[in-house]
Design a protein around this motif. Structure first.
Motif, mmCIF file in Angstrom:
data_model
loop_
_atom_site.group_PDB
_atom_site.id
_atom_site.type_symbol
_atom_site.label_atom_id
_atom_site.label_comp_id
_atom_site.label_asym_id
_atom_site.label_seq_id
_atom_site.Cartn_x
_atom_site.Cartn_y
_atom_site.Cartn_z
ATOM 1 N N LYS A 126 29.064 -49.599 29.446
ATOM 2 C CA LYS A 126 29.904 -48.927 30.450
ATOM 3 C C LYS A 126 31.298 -49.546 30.481
ATOM 4 O O LYS A 126 32.305 -48.835 30.517
ATOM 5 C CB LYS A 126 29.255 -49.010 31.834
ATOM 6 N N GLN A 130 35.005 -47.769 29.356
ATOM 7 C CA GLN A 130 36.227 -47.816 30.166
ATOM 8 C C GLN A 130 37.353 -48.486 29.405
ATOM 9 O O GLN A 130 38.500 -48.069 29.491
ATOM 10 C CB GLN A 130 35.952 -48.558 31.482
ATOM 11 N N TRP A 131 37.037 -49.536 28.668
ATOM 12 C CA TRP A 131 38.052 -50.236 27.899
ATOM 13 C C TRP A 131 38.633 -49.321 26.814
ATOM 14 O O TRP A 131 39.842 -49.285 26.627
ATOM 15 C CB TRP A 131 37.451 -51.502 27.279
ATOM 16 N N SER A 134 41.138 -46.995 28.023
ATOM 17 C CA SER A 134 42.428 -47.625 28.392
ATOM 18 C C SER A 134 43.313 -47.917 27.194
ATOM 19 O O SER A 134 44.447 -48.353 27.353
ATOM 20 C CB SER A 134 42.159 -48.923 29.178
#
Length: 135
Positions: A126, A130-131, A134
């Motif tokens: 998870k 998200q990384w 980004s």
């Protein structure tokens, strides 16, 4: 300027959480492997070794590579290189999951701890998603 500073701080904290999770997985993998090795290192009646003992070593190697790869990904400035590291991280988490599946089928009391490791790998995935968003 304050908004940029705040976003930058959030980004650094997030990356720190990402790396810390990789370190937790590495630590947990080593402890689980140590526990499993006591059961898996015993030779069978016919003198052969348990093939699952290699998977316990695999989770250590893969988890150490995981934290190392996170560091490399965070330290590089080129976006294309970050994607290469992201792909490697995806592959490592897949291999760890496969090793966990094999170890959960072995004849050891320590296999219950594999469930904990699987949960931590899910949490890492998870954070990884998200990384990647980004980048």
């Amino acid at each position: 300027a304050n908004l940029l500073k705040m976003n930058n701080r959030t980004y650094l904290n997030f990356n720190s959480a990402f790396y810390k999770k990789a370190l937790e997985i590495s630590y947990l993998s080593k402890k689980i492997s140590d526990y499993l090795n006591a059961d898996l290192s015993v030779l069978s009646d016919d003198g052969t070794e348990n093939p699952n003992i290699y998977f316990s070593g695999d989770i250590i190697q893969q988890s150490v590579s995981l934290s190392s790869e996170v560091l490399k990904a965070q330290q590089t400035t080129k976006t294309s290189q970050k994607y290469v590291h992201a792909h490697t991280l995806e592959w490592l988490t897949y291999r760890m999951t496969q090793s966990c599946k094999r170890l959960s089928k072995c004849n050891s009391d320590g296999r219950d701890f594999i469930l904990i490791l699987k949960k931590e790998i899910k949490k890492f995935k998870k954070l990884q998603k998200q990384w990647v968003l980004s980048l």
